[in-house]
Design a protein around this motif. Structure first.
Motif, mmCIF file in Angstrom:
data_model
loop_
_atom_site.group_PDB
_atom_site.id
_atom_site.type_symbol
_atom_site.label_atom_id
_atom_site.label_comp_id
_atom_site.label_asym_id
_atom_site.label_seq_id
_atom_site.Cartn_x
_atom_site.Cartn_y
_atom_site.Cartn_z
ATOM 1 N N ASN A 140 1.197 -1.575 6.215
ATOM 2 C CA ASN A 140 1.313 -1.232 4.797
ATOM 3 C C ASN A 140 1.175 -2.061 3.754
ATOM 4 O OD1 ASN A 140 3.757 -2.087 5.091
ATOM 5 N ND2 ASN A 140 4.739 -0.152 4.894
ATOM 6 N N HIS A 184 7.505 -3.094 2.851
ATOM 7 C CA HIS A 184 5.770 -3.230 2.905
ATOM 8 C C HIS A 184 5.770 -4.698 3.758
ATOM 9 C CE1 HIS A 184 4.704 0.369 0.848
ATOM 10 N NE2 HIS A 184 5.689 0.081 0.332
ATOM 11 N N ASP A 234 6.252 6.240 1.558
ATOM 12 C CA ASP A 234 6.155 4.681 1.202
ATOM 13 C C ASP A 234 6.842 3.853 -0.031
ATOM 14 O OD1 ASP A 234 4.526 4.450 3.235
ATOM 15 O OD2 ASP A 234 2.501 4.602 2.217
ATOM 16 N N ARG A 260 3.103 -4.477 9.424
ATOM 17 C CA ARG A 260 3.260 -2.855 9.752
ATOM 18 C C ARG A 260 2.179 -2.193 9.185
ATOM 19 N NH1 ARG A 260 8.883 -0.862 7.466
ATOM 20 N NH2 ARG A 260 10.226 -1.807 8.646
ATOM 21 N N ARG A 301 9.839 2.709 1.709
ATOM 22 C CA ARG A 301 9.587 1.746 2.725
ATOM 23 C C ARG A 301 9.415 0.219 2.644
ATOM 24 N NH1 ARG A 301 5.683 5.445 5.710
ATOM 25 N NH2 ARG A 301 6.869 6.734 7.008
ATOM 26 N N VAL A 315 0.880 -1.124 0.089
ATOM 27 C CA VAL A 315 -0.039 -0.022 0.038
ATOM 28 C C VAL A 315 0.896 1.243 -0.043
ATOM 29 C CG1 VAL A 315 -1.755 1.200 1.515
ATOM 30 C CG2 VAL A 315 -1.870 -1.098 1.196
ATOM 31 N N PHE A 316 0.623 2.190 -0.987
ATOM 32 C CA PHE A 316 1.297 3.609 -0.986
ATOM 33 C C PHE A 316 0.479 4.568 -0.654
ATOM 34 C CE2 PHE A 316 3.364 0.361 -4.057
ATOM 35 C CZ PHE A 316 4.729 0.538 -3.315
ATOM 36 N N ARG A 317 0.620 5.245 0.653
ATOM 37 C CA ARG A 317 -0.240 6.343 1.024
ATOM 38 C C ARG A 317 0.387 7.623 0.771
ATOM 39 N NH1 ARG A 317 -1.807 2.966 5.194
ATOM 40 N NH2 ARG A 317 -3.759 2.103 5.108
ATOM 41 N N ASP A 359 -7.372 0.672 -0.012
ATOM 42 C CA ASP A 359 -5.858 1.109 -0.075
ATOM 43 C C ASP A 359 -4.961 0.696 -1.175
ATOM 44 O OD1 ASP A 359 -6.036 3.351 1.868
ATOM 45 O OD2 ASP A 359 -5.849 1.974 3.577
#
Lengths: 390, 396
Positions: free
Chosen positions: A34, A28, A23, A32, A26, A17-19, B142
């Motif tokens: 994400n 993934h 990100d 965590r 990071r 997931v890239f918010r 998401d």
């Protein structure tokens, strides 16, 4: 047993997931928060001659699994081995060019599916005949209606039989009669090929078509087995979220024409369901859905909403009873489950919230045996035969 | 603002089609006389005034112009001729994935598509969670939309579009994607929108739904308005014509599937389904009398007292009924067998009837098949059989 045609081992699919732009840098991982786990260690063997149905709610991982089996999307972890040509009907409408004619589109698609050039013209004629588009085949696709496009896409996609067929959501397309025809075609393909995997929301059709059901939930296999083994727990799960209990069904009894309780019913006999209920508070009028499901296949053989007959049970607090009479029960010999559902009449034929449901899915006794003569099929129909010389 | 939401005058949409093969032939100096350009008129001078708050259903056979009309009303396709006046914010759900960007997450798509449909930033901030909630996507919100299944995309698109508070909402059928739970949710949402005074134009093949939802129905026929008015009247009139058309269609489709096989000196020459008037038919309405009629021809070699066995097999291979008439009293030579099945109460599917003459040892002496379909618009639920019921209640 022979080697499986498809073997999937511990397949995992994790979507990162890239918010925010950060990100991108990071790591993934689901723990965590994400990354989302779409499939979490699914193993599946499909053997020669099997038709496997994948069921589960939206988001359970059905489509992801099919995409991975088809090789469209790689698994994050795990192995998929396939033996033979794989053909996926995942998004049958994709990739059509609206400015080309129906014929040209069909030719291109068939070539993409690996049909040899010289076989294409004949196959296009077959496709046009099946899709009932002979008259407009040389018109551009942009002049087609939505239904016509679906019919063309379906006919092309099912024109040739691959070794392994993967199908997502396209068991039936078009108007009601074309839907019958398209389901029949899928059935033919499934039964003639080496292996088929189907994911669909049409529960009745999936359970009828498949020899084995795999139920996915939250990316894992929740249950697996022959259709009749999985059916009841699966349907119970689908219904679980809806019951409010504001009106409770106390008891449902089957009674004969004289009002005596029975546990066995004769084909063609008169039988009534007697439903006793209790409302804790003042509730609006109640509508009833009464069903008889075939115990083995789960098919809703009889199914009626009282609103279609403009019937509602009166409102109020306290106890009441409803009687639903089947003047001549048309069921063939066999085992059935009867199901009675109460809901607020104002919610219409397809209520979101149920007051209560009396059925095998809610742990109430509903099994009933219908007795009749011989092996007559699903229904016992009355008929009068007469012959006269010509 | 005026009380008219949509006003169309002489709306015409014409597609020009160039036949490239013929064009090349013409350029080579051959094929003179055959037209290179043809015109397909999808809409042919439609005059239409829809008042604010009306819920209008569009019905018509495949290719009558329903989808084209919606596209033109939505401004996605420009009319070849005619004038269109629109008062208010138009929102259209014409294709499942309308406007979704596959690379963006569900959450971003809510913002993006929401803005596209004219929601303000503040409106979106307020509604975003409610929209995602209604879509039931959970953690997938998401993830990029390309990871979604068709059902999930449909849920997202539907949730966004119906949250816009549209003045005018245009909906093309094809909403039957997603699991049963979502189908119910979306039906409820449609009812709410209609009840809240939005002007709605909806296309559907489901006449029962149209009748329930709409207060006016337009019947399109070859790009023209064939009829316009009260839902019950128009759907009834359309149903009668659609029935005839389906009958014709099925006759064509089933041609060649009604067939007979002879064996052992006796013959079932043909089997056919006939209606109340004795006329062969391929499509029966619920409660219409159904009779199967067979032409028999028994030779002298045929054994005495053959049994008649009739099987009805539904399109999905399920044997719905097997009827046996022991020792059929068929005379030698030609005769006609009538099997009266009473009013049709079978589910709305296609069936194949197979009649065989069988001797005591189970050997077949000829058989024949016939195909027919049943249609029904009166019941909310699909069933294998529609038994008329008696409902009674005792008060509290």
């Amino acid at each position: 047993m022979s080697d499986p045609v498809i073997a999937a081992r511990d397949v995992r699919k994790v979507y990162p997931v890239f918010r925010t732009p950060v990100d991108l840098a990071r790591r993934h991982a689901p723990e965590r928060g994400n990354a989302v786990v779409a499939l979490d260690g699914v193993s599946l063997d499909v053997h020669e001659g099997e038709v496997v149905g994948i069921v589960g709610r939206n988001g359970a991982g059905k489509s992801t699994l099919l995409r991975i089996l088809a090789g469209i999307s790689p698994p994050t972890d795990g192995v998929v081995l396939t033996n033979g040509t794989v053909h996926a009907l995942l998004d049958i409408g994709a990739g059509y060019n609206v400015f080309l004619t129906g014929r040209r589109n069909a030719q291109q698609r068939l070539a993409l599916l690996g049909v040899p050039r010289r076989e294409i013209p004949d196959l296009v004629d077959e496709v046009a005949a099946f899709a009932e588009l002979e008259d407009v085949l040389d018109h551009p696709l942009r002049t087609y209606s939505t239904g016509m496009r679906m019919r063309l896409a379906f006919a092309v996609a099912t024109a040739r039989r691959p070794d392994v067929l993967l199908i997502d959501e396209v068991l039936a397309v078009g108007d009601e009669f074309f839907a019958d025809k398209s389901f029949l075609r899928i059935q033919e393909l499934a039964s003639s090929g080496r292996a088929t995997v189907v994911a669909s929301h049409d529960r009745a059709q999936t359970f009828r078509l498949c020899s084995r059901i795999v139920w996915l939930e939250d990316g894992r296999v929740r249950a697996e087995g022959r259709p009749e083994e999985v059916l009841h727990t699966y349907v119970a799960h689908l219904h679980a979220f809806e019951v409010t209990g504001r009106v409770r069904v106390l008891e449902v009894e089957l009674v004969d024409a004289d009002g005596q309780p029975v546990t066995e019913v004769r084909s063609g006999g008169t039988v009534s369901m007697r439903v006793r209920y209790e409302a804790a508070r003042d509730e609006p009028p109640i509508a009833v859905i009464a069903e008889w499901h075939h115990a083995q296949t789960g098919e809703a053989v009889l199914s009626a909403w009282s609103g279609d007959n403009a019937f509602v049970a009166p409102a109020g607090v306290g106890r009441g009873s409803i009687e639903i009479e089947y003047p001549s029960l048309p069921l063939g010999a066999g085992e059935y489950d009867f199901i009675v559902t109460l809901a607020d009449a104002a919610q219409g034929a397809f209520p979101l919230e149920l007051y209560d449901m009396w059925g095998p899915y809610t742990g109430r006794p509903t099994r009933v045996r219908v007795v009749g003569d011989g092996d007559g099929g699903l229904l016992a129909l009355p008929a009068t035969w007469s012959v006269r010389a010509a | 603002m005026s009380s008219t939401a949509l006003h169309a005058q002489g709306l015409t949409k014409e597609y020009r089609v160039v036949d490239v093969v013929r064009l090349l032939e013409r350029l080579r100096g051959r094929g003179r006389g055959s037209p290179v350009r043809t015109r397909i008129r999808a809409l042919d001078g439609i005059d239409l005034r829809i008042e604010r708050g009306e819920v209008v259903g569009l019905v018509g056979s495949n290719g009558a112009g329903k989808s084209t009309l919606l596209r033109v009303l939505a401004g996605l396709s420009s009319p070849t001729d005619g004038a269109l006046e629109v008062n208010g914010r138009v929102t259209a759900i014409l294709e499942i994935t309308t406007g979704l960007v596959p690379e963006h997450t569900g959450r971003d798509n809510v913002r993006y598509v929401g803005r596209l449909y004219g929601m303000s930033a503040r409106e979106l901030a307020e509604k975003q969670e409610a929209i995602l909630d209604f879509s039931g996507l959970g953690a997938f919100a998401d993830l990029p939309v390309r990871a979604y299944s068709a059902g999930m995309k449909a849920r997202l698109a539907f949730s966004i579009v119906t949250s816009v508070d549209p003045d005018i909402l245009l909906i093309d059928e094809a909403l039957s994607v997603g699991d049963a739970g979502f189908a119910l949710q979306s039906r409820q949402r449609m009812h709410e929108l209609c009840a809240h005074g939005a002007t709605v134009v909806v296309v559907s093949h489901n006449l029962a739904a149209i009748r329930e939802l709409c207060n006016r129905v337009l019947w399109l026929e070859a790009g023209r308005v064939a009829r316009d008015g009260d839902p019950a009247e128009v759907t009834e009139a359309y149903r009668a014509v659609a029935h005839e058309r389906a009958q014709e269609e099925l006759r064509r489709r089933f041609a060649g599937r009604d067939r007979a096989a002879a064996a052992h000196g006796s013959v079932v020459r043909a089997l056919r389904a006939v209606d109340a008037g004795g006329i062969p038919s391929h499509l029966f309405r619920l409660e219409e009398p159904l009779v199967l009629e067979a032409d028999l021809e028994l030779s002298e070699r045929a054994p005495e007292g053959l049994d008649g066995v009739l099987e009805l097999v539904r399109f999905d291979g399920v044997r719905v009924a097997r009827l046996v008439e022991p020792r059929l009293a068929a005379p030698g030579g030609r005769s006609t067998l009538r099997i009266d099945l009473g009013p049709v109460r079978l589910g709305r599917f296609t069936y194949e009837a197979r009649l065989a003459l069988v001797d005591g040892g189970g050997r077949e002496h000829g058989s024949a098949r016939a195909v027919f379909a049943v249609e029904d618009h009166a019941h909310s639920y699909n069933a294998s059989y529609y038994q008329p019921l008696v409902w009674r209640a005792e008060g509290t």
